[in-house]
Every structure is written in C-alpha cells, then in structure tokens.
Write an enzyme that holds these catalytic residues in place. Structure first.
Site, PDB file in Angstrom:
ATOM      1  CB  SER A 119     -12.323 -12.741   0.547  1.00 40.15           C
ATOM      2  OG  SER A 119     -13.639 -11.995   1.165  1.00 40.15           O
ATOM      3  CG  HIS A 140      -8.701 -11.898  -2.782  1.00 41.42           C
ATOM      4  ND1 HIS A 140      -8.691 -13.238  -2.347  1.00 41.42           N
ATOM      5  CD2 HIS A 140      -8.905 -11.492  -1.839  1.00 41.42           C
ATOM      6  CE1 HIS A 140      -9.077 -13.513  -1.425  1.00 41.42           C
ATOM      7  NE2 HIS A 140      -9.105 -12.418  -0.806  1.00 41.42           N
ATOM      8  CD  GLU A 152      -7.342 -16.285  -4.653  1.00 41.30           C
ATOM      9  OE1 GLU A 152      -7.527 -17.418  -5.191  1.00 41.30           O
ATOM     10  OE2 GLU A 152      -7.973 -15.690  -3.660  1.00 41.30           O
ATOM     11  CG  ASN A 190     -11.041 -16.598   1.319  1.00 45.12           C
ATOM     12  OD1 ASN A 190     -10.195 -16.967   2.319  1.00 45.12           O
ATOM     13  ND2 ASN A 190     -11.324 -15.503   0.688  1.00 45.12           N
TER      14      ASN A 190
HETATM   15  N1  3HC Z   1       2.617  -4.760   8.298  1.00 41.30           N
HETATM   16  C1  3HC Z   1       3.871  -4.800   8.357  1.00 41.30           C
HETATM   17  N2  3HC Z   1       4.729  -5.809   8.956  1.00 41.30           N
HETATM   18  C2  3HC Z   1       3.751  -6.726   9.706  1.00 41.30           C
HETATM   19  C3  3HC Z   1       2.480  -6.743   9.740  1.00 41.30           C
HETATM   20  C4  3HC Z   1       1.792  -5.576   9.066  1.00 41.30           C
HETATM   21  N3  3HC Z   1       0.502  -5.407   9.194  1.00 41.30           N
HETATM   22  N4  3HC Z   1       1.801  -7.871  10.597  1.00 41.30           N
HETATM   23  C5  3HC Z   1       3.279  -8.538  10.872  1.00 41.30           C
HETATM   24  N5  3HC Z   1       4.274  -7.949  10.399  1.00 41.30           N
HETATM   25  C6  3HC Z   1       5.539  -8.528  10.541  1.00 41.30           C
HETATM   26  C7  3HC Z   1       6.291  -8.297  11.692  1.00 41.30           C
HETATM   27  O1  3HC Z   1       6.756  -7.097  12.009  1.00 41.30           O
HETATM   28  C8  3HC Z   1       7.324  -9.281  11.859  1.00 41.30           C
HETATM   29  O2  3HC Z   1       8.362  -8.799  10.917  1.00 41.30           O
HETATM   30  P1  3HC Z   1       9.965  -9.493  11.420  1.00 41.30           P
HETATM   31  O3  3HC Z   1       9.739 -10.719  11.101  1.00 41.30           O
HETATM   32  O4  3HC Z   1      10.527  -8.747  10.256  1.00 41.30           O
HETATM   33  O5  3HC Z   1      10.185  -8.943  12.672  1.00 41.30           O
HETATM   34  C9  3HC Z   1       6.681 -10.336  10.902  1.00 41.30           C
HETATM   35  O6  3HC Z   1       5.560  -9.805   9.975  1.00 41.30           O
HETATM   36  C10 3HC Z   1       6.234 -11.574  11.575  1.00 41.30           C
HETATM   37  O7  3HC Z   1       5.105 -10.924  12.592  1.00 41.30           O
HETATM   38  P2  3HC Z   1       5.179 -11.129  14.099  1.00 41.30           P
HETATM   39  O8  3HC Z   1       6.665 -11.490  14.607  1.00 41.30           O
HETATM   40  O9  3HC Z   1       4.328 -10.258  14.627  1.00 41.30           O
HETATM   41  O10 3HC Z   1       4.281 -12.303  14.426  1.00 41.30           O
HETATM   42  P3  3HC Z   1       4.256 -13.666  13.619  1.00 41.30           P
HETATM   43  O11 3HC Z   1       5.535 -14.434  13.519  1.00 41.30           O
HETATM   44  O12 3HC Z   1       3.290 -14.492  14.356  1.00 41.30           O
HETATM   45  O13 3HC Z   1       3.617 -13.576  12.167  1.00 41.30           O
HETATM   46  C11 3HC Z   1       1.679 -13.649  10.759  1.00 41.30           C
HETATM   47  C12 3HC Z   1       2.620 -13.013  11.978  1.00 41.30           C
HETATM   48  C13 3HC Z   1       2.676 -13.039   9.377  1.00 41.30           C
HETATM   49  C14 3HC Z   1       0.423 -12.711  10.629  1.00 41.30           C
HETATM   50  C15 3HC Z   1       1.580 -14.937  10.750  1.00 41.30           C
HETATM   51  O14 3HC Z   1       1.179 -15.556  11.838  1.00 41.30           O
HETATM   52  C16 3HC Z   1       0.797 -15.791   9.531  1.00 41.30           C
HETATM   53  O15 3HC Z   1       1.580 -15.742   8.459  1.00 41.30           O
HETATM   54  N6  3HC Z   1      -0.310 -15.871   9.810  1.00 41.30           N
HETATM   55  C17 3HC Z   1      -1.372 -16.509   8.901  1.00 41.30           C
HETATM   56  C18 3HC Z   1      -1.949 -15.515   8.047  1.00 41.30           C
HETATM   57  C19 3HC Z   1      -2.647 -15.755   6.846  1.00 41.30           C
HETATM   58  O16 3HC Z   1      -3.065 -17.083   6.706  1.00 41.30           O
HETATM   59  N7  3HC Z   1      -3.329 -14.734   6.121  1.00 41.30           N
HETATM   60  C20 3HC Z   1      -4.153 -14.993   5.225  1.00 41.30           C
HETATM   61  C21 3HC Z   1      -5.519 -15.150   5.557  1.00 41.30           C
HETATM   62  S1  3HC Z   1      -6.704 -15.451   4.401  1.00 41.30           S
HETATM   63  C22 3HC Z   1      -6.798 -14.036   3.667  1.00 41.30           C
HETATM   64  O17 3HC Z   1      -6.428 -12.841   4.043  1.00 41.30           O
HETATM   65  C23 3HC Z   1      -8.119 -13.888   2.564  1.00 41.30           C
HETATM   66  C24 3HC Z   1      -8.988 -13.045   2.931  1.00 41.30           C
HETATM   67  O18 3HC Z   1      -9.905 -13.062   1.740  1.00 41.30           O
HETATM   68  C25 3HC Z   1      -9.914 -13.508   4.041  1.00 41.30           C
END
Ligand code: 3HC
Length: 291
Positions: A119, A140, A152, A190
């Site tokens: 990352s 990424h 990415e 990031n």
């Molecule tokens: N696998 C499969 N499906 C998943 C899942 C997984 N691991 N996690 C969530 N889902 C699905 C759920 O089943 C749900 O599906 P549906 O809408 O068809 O029912 C959908 O995704 C939404 O999940 P939830 O209803 O459980 O919960 P939310 O609506 O709160 O969404 C989230 C969860 C998608 C994680 C949302 O909160 C989100 O987008 N959060 C921000 C995530 C983000 O910013 N990520 C980037 C981080 S930075 C990064 O990764 C870089 C690294 O280098 C650090």
C-alpha cells in the site's frame, strides 16, 4: 502474455480477498501463507464471502462452487513452479517483503510476473531485490477486495509495458477498474486517504471531538460510508501507521507526522477489528468507542 495461474502470498485480509476475486475471474489460484491456521481461516472467509454474494444475487451458486474449486492452499512456495503471475500480499513491512521475494526466485519460471499489493512501499526498491525488475510492478487492491472497484497499478522505474499490459488485462477480466499511479510513497489512494485518517486521530488526540462525533461528522457531513476512525480500525492501525511512516520518511514533510495516539494504540496491540479493539471495542454485539 496470457495469465492463467496466479500465486498469492499472504492469506490475511487482503490475500484472501485477492484469491476470492481471482478465482471468480476464472484464474487458478495458489494461496500461500507460512501459517496453516491463517490458510484455514482464509478458506473459511472466502466461503463465507462468496456465500454473501450468492445470497445477494451478485453471483450464482454455480459460480461460487466453480471459484472454490479453483483455489489451492499451500504453505510452500515450491507450489508456485507453474504460476504466470505472483501477487505478494504479506504484511506491510519492507524487510519481510524483500525476504519473501528473494526466497521465491528459485521456484518460479523465467516468464513469471512478480507484483506486490504493497500500500505504500517503493516498487522500484522492491523490484531491485529480484532478478527481474522489468517484470515487477505494484498491484494494489482495496479492502474489502470483493466489493471495492479500484485496483491501483504502479510501474517501477524498470517495469516494461508488456508487464503493465498483462496486469491491466487481469484487472479488466476481474471486472474492476485500474488507475495508474507513479511510484511515489503511498501512490494515490493512501497518499490522500491516510493523512485524512491521521488528521482524524489528531482531532481525537487534541479533544476536538469524541470518536463518535468525528465519525458521525465525516459520515453525515461528507457522505463517507465509514467514519475515518472506523475505517482505520477496518484497515488495521498497524497498516495505517506503517503507511504514515513511509509518507513521513519518503517525503520528509512534517505534515505526514503520525499522530502519537495512533502509535500508542499500535504499541498497545489495539490494531482495530482484527484484534477486536482499536478506536472501537468489537467484543460485543455492537461496536462501542473503546475510550
Ligand atoms: N466480501 C463479499 N461481500 C462483501 C464483503 C466481503 N468481504 N464485505 C461487504 N460485502 C458486501 C455485503 O454483503 C453487502 O452486500 P449487499 O449490498 O449485496 O447486501 C455490501 O457489501 C455492503 O456491506 P454491508 O451491508 O455489510 O455494510 P456497508 O453497507 O456498511 O458496506 C463497506 C461495507 C463496503 C465496507 C462500506 O462501509 C465501505 O465502502 N467502507 C469504506 C471502505 C474503504 O474505504 N475501503 C478502502 C480502504 S483503503 C485500502 O483498502 C487501501 C489499503 O492499502 C489500506
């Protein structure tokens, strides 16, 4: 080059998500970890996450079953002898990544493309400890991998166009969207996201707002799906701190100074969801602020 078989190193939260989407994309995946328990946990998570997608009708049961059959689990890198592409997704620690890449070289084919899901760490530096910097690049994914649309792609200084094009083809076959980033500390996502999370931790540290007030403000005031502190717990505070340190050291600017409170949480082993405690406590039915 046509990529058919992919080796993924590290079966933690990113590695198992990467194996999940690759198998759904029709790739034969070899998922490797040094720890058998982590592999078992990964297999369980992949099954559960595929099931979630079946339940919400994103994929069919037949697609899920076919994907599961395409993943093999191994503790040995010797099983990478036929892979066309490697995605390293081990812990965000440069000496560990270098050691893994080094130990991999005797087991892979001359044509095998090497990539890292790092990352933040320099792709050019990681590439230089392999025998094929022209076939090395950053790949990424975002967390949670099955849900997030972006990948990415980062070329190191020596990466050739053929390698980039082969990785781009994989991203497209997964139905995801690629963004091209230059090889500077923490790339694009990031570089922008982590200083925001760090600033939220400073706001907490300085008493500008409580954990709930800060997260509610950003969810309802800026339409973010998660508040920054909740997101930090989701990513892992150790990973957030490691990325801030790479930004701070790599860009030599005090604006990237990691908040001392983030360091303290990591020192306490409060790493977020994976340890059930970070800015929130996850031991009960509902997450509650931990302090
Ligand atoms: N696998 C499969 N499906 C998943 C899942 C997984 N691991 N996690 C969530 N889902 C699905 C759920 O089943 C749900 O599906 P549906 O809408 O068809 O029912 C959908 O995704 C939404 O999940 P939830 O209803 O459980 O919960 P939310 O609506 O709160 O969404 C989230 C969860 C998608 C994680 C949302 O909160 C989100 O987008 N959060 C921000 C995530 C983000 O910013 N990520 C980037 C981080 S930075 C990064 O990764 C870089 C690294 O280098 C650090």
């Amino acid at each position: 080059m046509q990529i058919k078989k992919v080796g993924v190193i590290g079966a933690g939260q990113m590695g198992n998500g990467i194996a999940h989407v690759l198998s759904l994309g029709g790739y034969h995946v070899i998922l490797n970890d040094i720890d058998k328990n982590t592999l078992e946990k990964a297999s369980h998570n992949i099954k559960n996450n595929l099931e979630r997608q079946v339940n919400s009708k994103k994929i069919s049961a037949a697609e899920s079953n076919a994907a599961l059959k395409l993943i093999d689990y191994t503790v040995s890198l010797e099983d990478f002898n036929e892979v066309d592409l490697v995605i390293e997704a081990a812990t965000e620690n440069e000496p560990i990544k270098q050691k893994i890449l080094n130990s991999l070289l005797t087991h892979i084919q001359p044509h095998t493309i090497l990539t890292s899901n790092t990352s933040s760490i320099s792709i050019t530096r990681l590439a230089s400890c392999t025998d094929r910097p022209e076939k090395f690049m950053g790949f990424h994914f975002m967390n949670p991998v099955p849900v997030m649309q972006l990948v990415e792609l980062i070329k190191g200084i020596a990466t050739d166009q053929e390698t980039y094009d082969s990785c781009l083809q994989v991203v497209e076959k997964l139905g995801k969207t690629a963004a091209s980033a230059e090889d500077f500390p923490a790339f694009i996502v990031n570089r922008v996201l982590m200083p925001m999370i760090n600033e939220a931790v400073y706001a907490l540290y300085e008493g500008v707002g409580s954990v709930e007030a800060i997260d509610t403000s950003m969810k309802l005031g800026a339409n973010h799906p998660m508040g920054p502190l909740e997101l930090a717990d989701f990513i892992g505070l150790d990973t957030c701190l490691a990325i801030m340190n790479v930004l701070h050291e790599g860009l030599a600017d005090t604006k990237y100074r990691p908040c001392p409170l983030m360091t303290k949480y990591v020192e306490a082993g409060w790493l977020g969801r994976k340890t059930k405690r970070g800015f929130y406590d996850y031991t009960g039915e509902q997450q509650i602020p931990s302090r």
